[in-house]
Design an enzyme around this catalytic site. Structure first.
Site, PDB file in Angstrom:
ATOM      1  N   ASN A   1       0.848  -1.202   0.000  1.00 38.73           N
ATOM      2  CA  ASN A   1       0.000   0.000   0.000  1.00 38.73           C
ATOM      3  C   ASN A   1       0.880   1.247   0.000  1.00 38.73           C
ATOM      4  O   ASN A   1       1.972   1.270   0.575  1.00 38.73           O
ATOM      5  CB  ASN A   1      -1.011   0.001   1.157  1.00 38.73           C
ATOM      6  CG  ASN A   1      -0.397  -0.147   2.524  1.00 38.73           C
ATOM      7  OD1 ASN A   1       0.654  -0.750   2.681  1.00 38.73           O
ATOM      8  ND2 ASN A   1      -1.058   0.393   3.533  1.00 38.73           N
ATOM      9  N   ILE A   2       0.390   2.271  -0.699  1.00 36.54           N
ATOM     10  CA  ILE A   2       1.126   3.529  -0.855  1.00 36.54           C
ATOM     11  C   ILE A   2       0.158   4.651  -0.500  1.00 36.54           C
ATOM     12  O   ILE A   2      -0.765   4.945  -1.274  1.00 36.54           O
ATOM     13  CB  ILE A   2       1.639   3.674  -2.309  1.00 36.54           C
ATOM     14  CG1 ILE A   2       2.496   2.461  -2.703  1.00 36.54           C
ATOM     15  CG2 ILE A   2       2.440   4.966  -2.460  1.00 36.54           C
ATOM     16  CD1 ILE A   2       2.742   2.322  -4.194  1.00 36.54           C
ATOM     17  N   GLU A   3       0.343   5.205   0.700  1.00 36.00           N
ATOM     18  CA  GLU A   3      -0.592   6.229   1.177  1.00 36.00           C
ATOM     19  C   GLU A   3      -0.198   7.616   0.684  1.00 36.00           C
ATOM     20  O   GLU A   3       0.873   7.808   0.096  1.00 36.00           O
ATOM     21  CB  GLU A   3      -0.660   6.181   2.707  1.00 36.00           C
ATOM     22  CG  GLU A   3      -1.226   4.848   3.176  1.00 36.00           C
ATOM     23  CD  GLU A   3      -1.525   4.767   4.656  1.00 36.00           C
ATOM     24  OE1 GLU A   3      -1.078   5.656   5.419  1.00 36.00           O
ATOM     25  OE2 GLU A   3      -2.217   3.813   5.053  1.00 36.00           O
TER      26      GLU A   3
ATOM     27  N   GLU B   1      -3.001  -4.671  -3.068  1.00 33.26           N
ATOM     28  CA  GLU B   1      -3.495  -5.590  -4.103  1.00 33.26           C
ATOM     29  C   GLU B   1      -3.513  -4.898  -5.458  1.00 33.26           C
ATOM     30  O   GLU B   1      -3.100  -5.458  -6.471  1.00 33.26           O
ATOM     31  CB  GLU B   1      -4.922  -6.065  -3.776  1.00 33.26           C
ATOM     32  CG  GLU B   1      -5.052  -6.810  -2.476  1.00 33.26           C
ATOM     33  CD  GLU B   1      -5.378  -5.899  -1.287  1.00 33.26           C
ATOM     34  OE1 GLU B   1      -4.769  -4.807  -1.184  1.00 33.26           O
ATOM     35  OE2 GLU B   1      -6.216  -6.282  -0.470  1.00 33.26           O
TER      36      GLU B   1
ATOM     37  N   CYS C   1     -10.233  -4.920   0.194  1.00 33.99           N
ATOM     38  CA  CYS C   1     -11.325  -3.932   0.218  1.00 33.99           C
ATOM     39  C   CYS C   1     -12.212  -4.117  -1.018  1.00 33.99           C
ATOM     40  O   CYS C   1     -11.872  -4.836  -1.958  1.00 33.99           O
ATOM     41  CB  CYS C   1     -10.760  -2.508   0.282  1.00 33.99           C
ATOM     42  SG  CYS C   1     -10.227  -1.856  -1.312  1.00 33.99           S
TER      43      CYS C   1
ATOM     44  N   CYS D   1     -10.639  -3.225  -4.467  1.00 34.99           N
ATOM     45  CA  CYS D   1      -9.707  -4.264  -4.942  1.00 34.99           C
ATOM     46  C   CYS D   1     -10.468  -5.499  -5.434  1.00 34.99           C
ATOM     47  O   CYS D   1     -10.087  -6.117  -6.430  1.00 34.99           O
ATOM     48  CB  CYS D   1      -8.718  -4.628  -3.839  1.00 34.99           C
ATOM     49  SG  CYS D   1      -7.545  -3.290  -3.512  1.00 34.99           S
TER      50      CYS D   1
HETATM   51  N1  THU Z   1      -5.358  -1.296   2.325  1.00 33.61           N
HETATM   52  C1  THU Z   1      -4.798  -2.169   1.436  1.00 33.61           C
HETATM   53  O1  THU Z   1      -3.636  -2.019   1.047  1.00 33.61           O
HETATM   54  N2  THU Z   1      -5.557  -3.190   0.969  1.00 33.61           N
HETATM   55  C2  THU Z   1      -6.842  -3.421   1.336  1.00 33.61           C
HETATM   56  O2  THU Z   1      -7.500  -4.271   0.766  1.00 33.61           O
HETATM   57  C3  THU Z   1      -7.423  -2.661   2.452  1.00 33.61           C
HETATM   58  C4  THU Z   1      -6.727  -1.398   2.790  1.00 33.61           C
HETATM   59  C5  THU Z   1      -4.539  -0.177   2.822  1.00 33.61           C
HETATM   60  C6  THU Z   1      -4.968   1.180   2.330  1.00 33.61           C
HETATM   61  C7  THU Z   1      -4.462   2.081   3.413  1.00 33.61           C
HETATM   62  O3  THU Z   1      -3.118   2.403   3.148  1.00 33.61           O
HETATM   63  C8  THU Z   1      -4.503   1.223   4.672  1.00 33.61           C
HETATM   64  O4  THU Z   1      -4.623  -0.113   4.234  1.00 33.61           O
HETATM   65  C9  THU Z   1      -5.639   1.559   5.616  1.00 33.61           C
HETATM   66  O5  THU Z   1      -6.835   1.604   4.936  1.00 33.61           O
END
Ligand code: THU
Length: 137
Positions: free
Chosen positions: A44-46, A57, A92, A95
Site C-alpha cells: 500500500n502507498i498512502e 493488491e 477492500c 480491490c
Molecule cells: N489497504 C490495502 O492495502 N488493501 C486493502 O485491501 C485494504 C486497505 C490499505 C490502504 C491504506 O493504506 C490502509 O490499508 C488503511 O486503509
C-alpha cells in the site's frame, strides 16, 4: 498452483516491508500469481491527500497489467498494524472489483498471517453476484 502457496505468502510478507503507510500505520503486502506463474508484488502507498492512496493488491495488479499480463491465478495478502499481522487482511471492495475485471470466479485469494497460518477463498465467495463487463455487452 499447489506449490505456489508458500512462495506467494512469503512474497506478500516481504512486500509488506515496503508499505508506505505513515498515516494509518496499517501495512499491507500482496503477491499476485499470473497464469504463467510469474509473481508480481505490491504494497500500500498512502498519500497526505488520503483518497490518493493505493492498496497493496491494486499495486500488484497494476504492475502486472501494465506489463501486459491479463490472466491471473491467485493473490496472497498480508496486512495489519505495525509488526507481524495479528489478523487476516481481507481485500477492500475496490480491490475486489479490480479482481472481478480480470479474474475468473475461481481466482484464489489467500489471506495470511504467517506462511503457515492462512485462509483460502475464491473470488466468487468474496464478491458474490459481482458486476462485470459481460453485463455491458
Ligand atoms: N489497504 C490495502 O492495502 N488493501 C486493502 O485491501 C485494504 C486497505 C490499505 C490502504 C491504506 O493504506 C490502509 O490499508 C488503511 O486503509
Amino acid at each position: 498452483m499447489e506449490a505456489f502457496r508458500s512462495t506467494l505468502i512469503k512474497a506478500a510478507l516481504e512486500a509488506r516491508a515496503n508499505a508506505y503507510a505513515p498515516y494509518s500505520g496499517y501495512r499491507v503486502g500482496a503477491a499476485l500469481l499470473t497464469e504463467n506463474e510469474e509473481v508480481y508484488t505490491g504494497c500500500n502507498i498512502e498519500n497526505a491527500s488520503y483518497g490518493a492512496t493505493n492498496c497493496a493488491e491494486r499495486t500488484a495488479f497494476f504492475k502486472a497489467l501494465s506489463e501486459g499480463k491479463r490472466r491471473f491465478k491467485a493473490i496472497a495478502i498480508a496486512g495489519g498494524k505495525e509488526g507481524s499481522p495479528e489478523d487476516y487482511a481481507f481485500p477492500c471492495g475496490i480491490c475486489r472489483q479490480v479482481m472481478q475485471e480480470f479474474c475468473k470466479e475461481d481466482f484464489v485469494i489467500l489471506v495470511t498471517k504467517t506462511e503457515q497460518d492462512y485462509q483460502e477463498y475464491r473470488l466468487k465467495d468474496m464478491l458474490p453476484h459481482g458486476f462485470g463487463g459481460d453485463k455491458l455487452q
